[in-house]
Design a protein around this motif. Structure first.
Motif, short mmCIF file in Angstrom:
data_model
loop_
_atom_site.label_atom_id
_atom_site.label_comp_id
_atom_site.label_asym_id
_atom_site.label_seq_id
_atom_site.Cartn_x
_atom_site.Cartn_y
_atom_site.Cartn_z
N ILE A 4 10.55 -22.83 -15.17
CA ILE A 4 11.88 -23.43 -15.12
C ILE A 4 11.77 -24.94 -15.20
N ALA A 5 12.69 -25.57 -15.93
CA ALA A 5 12.83 -27.03 -15.88
C ALA A 5 14.17 -27.32 -15.23
N LEU A 6 14.14 -28.10 -14.15
CA LEU A 6 15.38 -28.49 -13.48
C LEU A 6 15.75 -29.88 -13.99
N GLY A 82 4.55 -19.01 -11.57
CA GLY A 82 5.01 -19.85 -12.66
C GLY A 82 5.15 -21.29 -12.21
N PHE A 83 5.94 -22.07 -12.96
CA PHE A 83 6.06 -23.50 -12.70
C PHE A 83 7.51 -23.94 -12.67
N ASN A 106 -0.31 -19.49 -23.04
CA ASN A 106 0.23 -18.20 -23.45
C ASN A 106 1.54 -17.86 -22.73
N THR A 107 2.38 -18.90 -22.53
CA THR A 107 3.67 -18.67 -21.90
C THR A 107 4.69 -19.63 -22.50
N GLU A 108 5.88 -19.73 -21.89
CA GLU A 108 6.94 -20.58 -22.43
C GLU A 108 7.87 -21.02 -21.31
N LEU A 109 8.79 -21.94 -21.63
CA LEU A 109 9.82 -22.34 -20.68
C LEU A 109 10.97 -21.33 -20.79
N HIS A 110 11.29 -20.66 -19.68
CA HIS A 110 12.28 -19.60 -19.73
C HIS A 110 13.71 -20.12 -19.58
N GLY A 165 18.59 -21.76 -26.94
CA GLY A 165 19.37 -20.74 -26.25
C GLY A 165 18.99 -20.53 -24.80
N ASN A 166 18.20 -21.46 -24.21
CA ASN A 166 17.83 -21.27 -22.80
C ASN A 166 18.33 -22.41 -21.90
N TYR A 167 19.39 -23.09 -22.34
CA TYR A 167 19.99 -24.17 -21.55
C TYR A 167 21.18 -23.63 -20.75
#
Length: 390
Positions: A4-6, A82-83, A106-110, A165-167
């Protein structure tokens, strides 16, 4: 893994809400602001470089940011789900940088969650914080500059994540609990869309097929057994079946090209799936890389690796009995073929376990006991993993 990015302007409450979310979802907290302030306090070489920039409320160079973020990602991978990124990314360039750093893992920002707070509220909050904490980056002059920097350089990041599409915008005005509940509501919706993927490892005869079917039904996952799928192809007399048959009857591993084709086809047949249980794949370290690639192609990754632990002699006994029962497969009837399969497993499995041991926590589950006893152990293992992930 949940990343997650806050997002939000200075004074929006990102730091306060981050602490709550980190505890709730067991995430590693990565705040560029905190890291840089600690470096300044230590008077390190990095701290000296950024001290003047922070005083003025400016943005630290991307070269420095990449260095500290990569170090934090590398040192915070164990025992977290996660982060949570606070204060990063602040520019579209940094958004691309984060994509690359997470891809490397091997991951992404959800999701990018943005706390929306009116400017007058922000100024009041930061002014009060300046008086309470005596922070050098919260003077009236710096507050004005930081808000201008946010408008000019940081806000365009919103468009980057809107296009992906993840905002999600979240009202940042209200009680601490109200804002927290709004954030949790968004995150829980994201979690429902993240696949939960399990690899079920274990020697031939360990019961992976029997248990895999039941577990998939229990947890609403899609069961993928390369062996079962290939046997269906053989029965139908397809080209793929004919190609695979000579390998299977000898107890050998089917070529990777065939395995990839059949697994990818099965994944594509279940776009609505909540995740997959993979049985019989991977059997080699090359196939482990392949499975990571297949999942990464769909913005997913492995969630859990289970080793159904059964001694070699017990596996041999089970396979021999299955062959005598009249329900055995073609490779269960001949003793030499059974031995060949077990030997192949022993030779190749160590590298697979080594590969997953570095990337994931491999959970050993005792495969000795009644079918129900083993099933209960496996269910408990998956429930614990789901609890950590969700």
């Amino acid at each position: 893994m949940l990343n997650i990015a806050l997002f939000g302007p200075p004074g929006a409450g990102k730091g306060t809400q981050s602490k709550l979310l980190v505890n709730k979802y067991n995430l590693a907290y990565i705040s560029t602001g905190n890291i840089l302030r600690k470096e300044v306090e230590k008077n390190s070489e990095l701290g000296q470089q950024v001290k003047e920039i922070i005083k003025k409320g400016g943005l630290v160079s991307d070269e420095i940011i990449v260095q500290i973020i990569e170090d934090e990602l590398r040192t915070n991978t164990e025992k977290v789900n996660g982060f949570l990124f606070d204060g990063f990314p602040r520019t579209t360039v940094q958004a691309y940088i984060l994509e690359g750093l997470l891809l490397k893992m091997n991951t992404e920002l959800h999701c990018m969650l943005s706390l929306e707070v009116p400017k007058e509220n922000l100024i009041k909050r930061m002014t009060a914080r300046a008086e309470k904490e005596n922070r050098p980056d919260d003077t009236q002059e710096v507050i004005k500059y930081r808000l201008e920097e946010y408008e000019n350089k940081t806000k365009p990041v919103i468009n980057f994540y809107k296009e992906k599409g993840n905002y999600r915008a979240v009202n940042g005005v209200g009680s601490l609990e109200d804002v927290h509940n709004s954030l949790v509501s968004h995150i829980d919706k994201v979690l429902q869309k993240i696949w939960f993927n399990v690899v079920l490892l274990g020697p031939p005869g360990s019961g992976k097929g029997t248990q895999g079917h039941k577990l998939a039904e229990e947890f609403n996952l899609t069961y993928i057994s390369t062996g079962s799928l290939l046997r269906k192809e053989i029965a139908k007399g397809t080209e793929m079946g004919k190609s695979a048959e000579t390998y299977i009857t000898k107890g050998d591993i089917v070529p990777d090209e065939i395995a990839i084709k059949i697994i990818e086809r099965e994944i594509n047949k279940h776009p609505e799936s909540r995740g997959f249980i993979f049985k019989g794949f991977p059997r080699t370290i090359v196939q482990a890389y392949i499975l990571d690639g297949l999942l990464r192609k769909r913005n997913s990754s492995l969630s859990l690796v289970i080793d159904l632990n059964v001694p070699t002699l017990e596996s041999f006994r089970r396979l021999t009995n299955r062959g005598k029962s009249g329900q055995g497969r073609v490779y269960d009837i001949d003793t030499d073929t059974i031995i060949r399969r077990l030997e192949n497993y022993e030779k190749r499995s160590q590298k697979v376990y080594g590969y997953y041991g570095k990337k994931h926590h491999v959970v050993k589950v005792d495969g000795i006991g009644s079918e129900d006893e083993i099933y209960k152990r496996l269910c408990e293992t998956i429930k614990q993993a789901l609890k950590r992930a969700r």
